[in-house]
Each structure stands twice: as C-alpha cells, then as structure tokens.
Design an enzyme around this catalytic site. Structure first.
Site, PDB file in Angstrom:
ATOM      1  N   LYS A 110      -3.776  64.481 -27.285  1.00 36.94           N
ATOM      2  CA  LYS A 110      -4.064  63.972 -28.627  1.00 36.94           C
ATOM      3  C   LYS A 110      -5.467  63.376 -28.696  1.00 36.94           C
ATOM      4  O   LYS A 110      -6.180  63.558 -29.680  1.00 36.94           O
ATOM      5  CB  LYS A 110      -3.004  62.952 -29.055  1.00 36.94           C
ATOM      6  CG  LYS A 110      -1.725  63.655 -29.495  1.00 36.94           C
ATOM      7  CD  LYS A 110      -0.613  62.703 -29.790  1.00 36.94           C
ATOM      8  CE  LYS A 110       0.638  63.478 -30.199  1.00 36.94           C
ATOM      9  NZ  LYS A 110       1.860  62.742 -29.983  1.00 36.94           N
ATOM     10  N   LYS A 189       0.128  77.273 -28.230  1.00 36.88           N
ATOM     11  CA  LYS A 189       1.418  76.720 -28.647  1.00 36.88           C
ATOM     12  C   LYS A 189       1.398  76.441 -30.155  1.00 36.88           C
ATOM     13  O   LYS A 189       0.431  75.863 -30.658  1.00 36.88           O
ATOM     14  CB  LYS A 189       1.676  75.390 -27.904  1.00 36.88           C
ATOM     15  CG  LYS A 189       3.014  74.783 -28.232  1.00 36.88           C
ATOM     16  CD  LYS A 189       3.122  73.342 -27.769  1.00 36.88           C
ATOM     17  CE  LYS A 189       2.714  72.388 -28.860  1.00 36.88           C
ATOM     18  NZ  LYS A 189       3.165  71.013 -28.706  1.00 36.88           N
ATOM     19  N   LYS A 192       1.647  72.019 -35.747  1.00 33.96           N
ATOM     20  CA  LYS A 192       1.061  71.642 -37.040  1.00 33.96           C
ATOM     21  C   LYS A 192      -0.375  71.135 -36.820  1.00 33.96           C
ATOM     22  O   LYS A 192      -1.296  71.490 -37.548  1.00 33.96           O
ATOM     23  CB  LYS A 192       1.928  70.520 -37.622  1.00 33.96           C
ATOM     24  CG  LYS A 192       1.427  69.966 -38.899  1.00 33.96           C
ATOM     25  CD  LYS A 192       2.238  70.500 -40.045  1.00 33.96           C
ATOM     26  CE  LYS A 192       1.591  70.171 -41.361  1.00 33.96           C
ATOM     27  NZ  LYS A 192       1.731  71.216 -42.331  1.00 33.96           N
TER      28      LYS A 192
HETATM   29  P1  TYM Z   1       7.933  67.255 -32.420  1.00 30.53           P
HETATM   30  O1  TYM Z   1       8.254  66.629 -33.735  1.00 30.53           O
HETATM   31  O2  TYM Z   1       6.515  67.498 -32.081  1.00 30.53           O
HETATM   32  O3  TYM Z   1       8.702  68.623 -32.272  1.00 30.53           O
HETATM   33  C1  TYM Z   1      10.113  68.707 -32.485  1.00 30.53           C
HETATM   34  C2  TYM Z   1      10.716  69.660 -31.469  1.00 30.53           C
HETATM   35  O4  TYM Z   1      10.149  70.959 -31.617  1.00 30.53           O
HETATM   36  C3  TYM Z   1       9.701  71.420 -30.351  1.00 30.53           C
HETATM   37  N1  TYM Z   1       8.527  72.275 -30.541  1.00 30.53           N
HETATM   38  C4  TYM Z   1       8.360  73.475 -29.974  1.00 30.53           C
HETATM   39  N2  TYM Z   1       9.145  74.185 -29.146  1.00 30.53           N
HETATM   40  C5  TYM Z   1       8.685  75.399 -28.742  1.00 30.53           C
HETATM   41  N3  TYM Z   1       7.493  75.923 -29.132  1.00 30.53           N
HETATM   42  C6  TYM Z   1       6.681  75.231 -29.965  1.00 30.53           C
HETATM   43  N4  TYM Z   1       5.523  75.750 -30.351  1.00 30.53           N
HETATM   44  C7  TYM Z   1       7.094  73.955 -30.414  1.00 30.53           C
HETATM   45  N5  TYM Z   1       6.541  73.008 -31.216  1.00 30.53           N
HETATM   46  C8  TYM Z   1       7.422  71.990 -31.277  1.00 30.53           C
HETATM   47  C9  TYM Z   1       9.348  70.165 -29.567  1.00 30.53           C
HETATM   48  O5  TYM Z   1       9.345  70.409 -28.179  1.00 30.53           O
HETATM   49  C10 TYM Z   1      10.439  69.224 -30.001  1.00 30.53           C
HETATM   50  O6  TYM Z   1      11.613  69.413 -29.240  1.00 30.53           O
HETATM   51  N6  TYM Z   1       8.377  63.397 -29.297  1.00 30.53           N
HETATM   52  C11 TYM Z   1       9.119  64.383 -30.046  1.00 30.53           C
HETATM   53  C12 TYM Z   1      10.133  63.784 -31.007  1.00 30.53           C
HETATM   54  C13 TYM Z   1      11.056  62.823 -30.352  1.00 30.53           C
HETATM   55  C14 TYM Z   1      12.153  63.115 -29.502  1.00 30.53           C
HETATM   56  C15 TYM Z   1      12.725  61.868 -29.168  1.00 30.53           C
HETATM   57  C16 TYM Z   1      12.682  64.303 -28.994  1.00 30.53           C
HETATM   58  C17 TYM Z   1      11.006  61.466 -30.519  1.00 30.53           C
HETATM   59  N7  TYM Z   1      12.016  60.905 -29.795  1.00 30.53           N
HETATM   60  C18 TYM Z   1      13.830  61.775 -28.315  1.00 30.53           C
HETATM   61  C19 TYM Z   1      13.795  64.200 -28.144  1.00 30.53           C
HETATM   62  C20 TYM Z   1      14.348  62.964 -27.827  1.00 30.53           C
HETATM   63  C21 TYM Z   1       8.121  65.209 -30.842  1.00 30.53           C
HETATM   64  O7  TYM Z   1       7.045  64.764 -31.147  1.00 30.53           O
HETATM   65  O8  TYM Z   1       8.620  66.404 -31.246  1.00 30.53           O
END
Ligand code: TYM
Length: 320
Positions: A110, A189, A192
C-alpha cells in the site's frame, strides 16, 4: 465448525472478490456456522467519505446476498456493529511484536502505491486477527493475498495462549487453488486499487468495455497463442463449462482466431454467468428493509458470540 470472512466496502465488488472469496464462502455456509461481515472499520484506513462508506457498506451486503449468501443459514453483519473487536485488537497489540507487522506485505504494498502510512494501515493485521479470533473461527475462506494476515493471526493467538493460557483456537485459511489470485485486465491481481477490476454488477456496456480492454500480446490472428499466459483464457475458464474451456484452449493453440473474438466470447459468458445474481439483486431491492433487517439480525448473533469470547479474554488477562 465456525467459518468466518470479511470484505472491505471500499467500492463495488469485482470478480476477483467473487471467485476468491464470495463463491467459496457461499459454498461453505452449509458446512458449519458461517459468519461474514462488511469490514467498515478496515475501510476507514482508505475511505474518508462518511456517506460513501455507509452506502458502500449496505451495497456490499446487498451484493453478497445477491451472490448467494443465504441469510437464513449464514450470519451477515457490519464490522462496526461489534465494537468489542476494537478492544480485542488493543489487547492483541500489547503482545504483537513490531517486526511481525513490519514484515506485512500488504502494508508495504500500500505504501508503494502512494497511500499515506497511517497507524491504522500499519496495525490493520491486528484488527484482522481480532476479527477472526473474537468468533472462535476455525476456517477463513480468503484469496491468496490474505494468507499472510491469517498467519499473523495464528502467531498472535499463539502468543496470547503462551502468555495467558489457552484462550484462542488457531484458525486455518481456506484458499481455493484455482482462484487464489484472479487476474485483472492488465494481468496483475485484480484489485479496485489497481484500477484493473471487472465489477460483478456493472452495467452491460461497462463490463463489455472492461473485457475488451484486457491487455494481450500483439500476435497476429493466424498465430498460435498460449492459453496458459492469457488473462482472457484464465477468466473464461472460471465461467465456462469444461467443454467450452477445452474448445477455447484448442482454438488458442491452433491459431486463426484473434484476441478480439476471444474477448467477445469471454464477455458473453461472464454476462450470462452473473445473470441469475443480477436477477436476485433486483428482487432483493424490491424489499426496502431486507438488507437492513438481515444486518440487524446478523449483528445480534455476532454480538452473542463476541461477548462470550471477550468475557473469556478479559478474565484471562486480568481485566476482571
Ligand atoms: P478485500 O476486501 O480486499 O477482499 C475481499 C476478499 O476477496 C479476495 N480477493 C481476491 N481473491 C482472488 N483474486 C483476487 N484478485 C482478489 N481480490 C480480492 C480477498 O483475498 C478477500 O478474501 N483484509 C480483508 C478483509 C478482512 C478479512 C477479515 C478477511 C478484514 N477482516 C477477517 C477475512 C477475515 C480484505 O481487505 O479483503
């Protein structure tokens, strides 16, 4: 078995979110008690528009329901409806070694993309550990980018258990090998924040435009092409049948079809794949209070579990 996962309401959901997390999460909701939440506390590290945060949070809940989350089986709630999680994050931070967080890829990533290094961004993995541990979670379905965060969660749980006795279970990540990293239109990957996303519920014109802008090499129509390195092929194999995928692979290898035609075919399949979810979304929208009712029910159940676990934690560390 308790299953838990979260998704940030930082914008519209994309097909990387869907295949990496939402589809596996929906499949798991029949295998145990599933808890899924909209990570609005987390989104504060990057989103500073209150109206947008509120609207995005509702929208993510709606989209997740449209994608098959069954609110009679799974619990769907807002992160901020369980504020105890921030108390647990504080307690975990008192045992968290600085070095553990300094090694976190997502923080470094980030910063490399120009985000300002606020403390929330740095300690994000601690809040995420609290999200997971406060529900005694066994399994956490996520994409590969979250793997290190689950490892940090396990490290913090072990530290707490070593310091205060057995308080926490050690959660396991559940990462789908075929969809662990869904590529975006530039082959990186899908994210957004990289601007390479294809949204699940974008309109037809927008989705077509995104698909038609997938980056390819410049091989001529006649030339044989490599499906293994093609984003078009990788995305197509997520939404097409086995036979259709075999057929596209053969046409790649044989040559004689241009990338433009493959992209059109991918768009048609993607549009068709998400059609039932668009329909369900329209239906949900007819009931104005449905999403809020689901979130209110979810908050109640999530609080029941979190309160039990926090009682245990407070006692163990000497706050009671
Ligand atoms: P976030 O909001 O960035 O993404 C949500 C979920 O989507 C998956 N993901 C992907 N998987 C495969 N290919 C991609 N290109 C791709 N982009 C996103 C992410 O791996 C995620 O599973 N930190 C987390 C949110 C979170 C969380 C938690 C998850 C907060 N607390 C506790 C599990 C348990 C996040 O920013 O995901």
């Amino acid at each position: 078995m308790r299953i838990l996962s979260g998704i940030q309401p930082s914008g519209a959901l994309h097909i990387g979110n869907y295949f990496g997390m939402m589809r596996p999460a929906v499949a798991l909701q029949t295998e145990g008690e599933a808890l899924y939440f909209v990570a609005d506390y987390h989104a504060l590290t990057s989103l500073r528009d209150p109206e947008m945060l509120r609207a995005n949070s509702r929208r993510v809940a709606l989209d997740f329901l449209a994608c098959g989350l069954n609110a009679d089986r799974a619990t769907l709630f807002r992160h901020s409806d369980v504020p105890q999680v921030t108390e647990l994050a504080w307690i975990l931070s008192t045992v968290a070694p600085m070095g553990l967080l300094e090694r976190a890829h997502s923080y470094k990533d980030k910063l490399a993309r120009g985000m300002s290094p606020n403390v929330g961004l740095f300690s994000y993995p601690i809040l995420m550990a609290a999200d997971i541990l406060i529900y005694d979670s066994d399994v956490v379905p996520v994409g590969k980018d979250q793997k290190q965060h689950i490892e940090i969660t396990r490290d913090l749980a072990v530290k707490m258990n070593e310091t205060y006795g057995q308080i926490f279970k050690l959660p396991e990540p559940r990462i789908q090998p075929t969809t662990e990293t869904v590529p975006g239109i530039d082959g990186q990957k899908m994210s957004k924040s990289y601007g390479n996303n294809i949204d699940i519920f974008g309109d037809e014109k927008e989705m077509r435009k995104r698909v038609m802008s997938i980056v390819t090499d410049s091989l001529a129509v006649d030339a044989p092409k490599d499906p293994a390195t093609s984003t078009i092929f990788q995305l197509y194999s997520l939404v097409a049948s086995k036979d259709e995928t075999v057929d596209m692979r053969e046409r790649f290898v044989k040559g004689g079809t241009g990338y433009g035609d493959f992209k059109k075919q991918l768009f048609e399949k993607l549009w068709e794949y998400f059609a039932p979810m668009r329909k369900r979304r329209e239906e949900i929208l007819k009931d104005k209070s449905y999403v809020d009712d689901v979130l209110a029910r979810g908050a109640k159940r999530a609080n029941e579990i979190a309160n039990q676990v926090m009682d245990r934690v407070r006692k163990a560390v000497g706050l009671r």
